[in-house]
Design an enzyme around this catalytic site. Structure first.
Site, short mmCIF file in Angstrom:
data_model
loop_
_atom_site.label_atom_id
_atom_site.label_comp_id
_atom_site.label_asym_id
_atom_site.label_seq_id
_atom_site.Cartn_x
_atom_site.Cartn_y
_atom_site.Cartn_z
CD GLN A 179 -2.05 -7.97 -4.52
OE1 GLN A 179 -1.11 -7.75 -5.25
NE2 GLN A 179 -2.14 -9.10 -3.83
CG HIS A 237 1.89 -17.80 -0.51
ND1 HIS A 237 3.23 -17.58 -0.27
CD2 HIS A 237 1.49 -16.80 -1.34
CE1 HIS A 237 3.64 -16.51 -0.94
NE2 HIS A 237 2.60 -16.01 -1.59
CG MET A 296 5.61 -15.15 7.48
SD MET A 296 5.46 -16.92 7.38
CE MET A 296 5.84 -17.32 9.09
CB SER A 297 7.16 -10.75 2.53
OG SER A 297 7.59 -10.36 1.25
CG ASP A 299 0.46 -7.83 -0.66
OD1 ASP A 299 1.47 -7.11 -0.70
OD2 ASP A 299 0.52 -9.07 -0.59
NE ARG A 337 -7.35 -7.59 7.14
CZ ARG A 337 -8.35 -6.76 6.94
NH1 ARG A 337 -9.37 -7.13 6.22
NH2 ARG A 337 -8.36 -5.57 7.49
O1 PAF Z 1 0.06 -10.86 -4.28
C1 PAF Z 1 0.59 -11.46 -5.24
O2 PAF Z 1 1.31 -12.45 -5.07
C2 PAF Z 1 0.34 -10.95 -6.65
O3 PAF Z 1 0.27 -9.56 -6.69
C3 PAF Z 1 -0.89 -11.58 -7.33
C4 PAF Z 1 -2.18 -11.22 -6.60
C5 PAF Z 1 -0.72 -13.09 -7.38
C6 PAF Z 1 -1.01 -11.07 -8.77
O4 PAF Z 1 0.12 -11.38 -9.52
#
Ligand code: PAF
Length: 281
Positions: free
Chosen positions: A155, A37, A186-187, A152, A150
């Site tokens: 997503q 993040h 990382m997660s 996800d 990337r």
């Molecule tokens: O990847 C995430 O943390 C979530 O799916 C997101 C994009 C913040 C939506 O809640």
């Protein structure tokens, strides 16, 4: 960094910046921030004059038996990390602010095709929840650019498709996966793993890397998947899916596809981990 739960405060601040001709980058998160993040925030700092982040554990994207209540909430540490990385504004709404009528009465966004396979097949309704919250956050923040990991991959494609289909004037940037030294992506969910599970989980990346090497050398995709699935089981995983798809739209691979992506979801104990690798053959 200002933290607020107020939609009006976010709107006013962003309007002030936009009126001065300044640009805004947005990084939506569910909190419990890790280096992945923070990399998104640092990349956002490079791409716009101001950075807005959000922390919202979105109930709409969790299934009935998933970890919504247990999902780690670490606001104080997250605020400090965001401020240090260069975020200017943090939006931390409650579910009541986001879904005042309750989730059943909420208008939703459904991105067809891509949402119902892979993670969407294992987690029905998940991508509807993701698309709906991201659309809503985009409408609140009105960013010029938004950044997503990337890791996800599906997503990211769901969000890119939504933005294109609904003509949203927002640049969507996918940022490279950040990994532990072992290679484990990382997660926030890695926090559920014991040290020995973490060590085992590092095999996921190795198996995916080996798959791409074999396919590049001409191995058959179905046979490669079969052998790699057995290796994951051997390493202690319960695989959910392991697939090779077109990197562009996740469609099944045909002879014409050169840009491919390997996508994996597998349980280590009760923790569901995902990873992917895009490559050209
Ligand atoms: O990847 C995430 O943390 C979530 O799916 C997101 C994009 C913040 C939506 O809640």
């Amino acid at each position: 960094m200002i933290t607020t739960q107020e939609i009006t405060q976010i709107r006013e601040q962003v309007r002030t910046w936009h009126t001065k001709g300044e640009t805004v980058a947005f990084v939506p998160t569910m909190g419990n921030l890790h280096l992945g993040h923070i990399t998104l925030i640092k990349e956002a700092v490079k791409r716009a004059d101001h950075v807005v982040a959000s922390i919202f554990v979105n109930p709409m994207q969790f299934g009935q038996n998933e970890d919504l209540d247990a999902y780690p909430r670490t606001l104080a540490a997250d605020q400090q990390a965001l401020a240090e990385a260069g975020a200017d504004l943090l939006f931390t709404p409650t579910p009541e602010i986001i879904y005042p009528k309750g989730m059943d009465q909420q208008t939703f966004i459904e991105v067809p095709e891509i949402s119902n396979q892979l993670c969407g097949a294992s987690r029905p309704g998940h991508f509807r929840g993701v698309a709906t919250i991201v659309c809503k956050l985009f409408n609140i923040v009105q960013p010029d650019v938004a950044l997503f990991g990337r890791k996800d991959y599906q997503q990211l494609l769901v969000i890119k498709t939504m933005v294109e289909d609904l003509s949203m004037p927002i640049d969507i940037i996918g940022v490279e996966t950040i990994r532990e030294d072992s290679g484990l992506a990382m997660s926030s969910r890695n926090g559920y793993l014991s040290q020995s599970q973490k060590d085992q989980a590092a095999r996921l990346k190795q198996v995916i890397d080996a798959m791409s090497a074999s396919i590049k050398q001409g191995a058959k995709i179905e046979e490669t998947i079969e052998a790699a699935t057995a290796e994951l089981v051997q390493a202690g995983f319960s695989p959910d899916y392991l697939e090779v798809r077109s990197a562009r739209d996740l469609s099944k691979v045909t002879a014409g596809h050169d840009k491919l992506v390997i996508l994996a979801a597998a349980y280590m104990g009760t923790t569901r981990l995902i990873d992917n690798l895009s490559f050209e053959r």
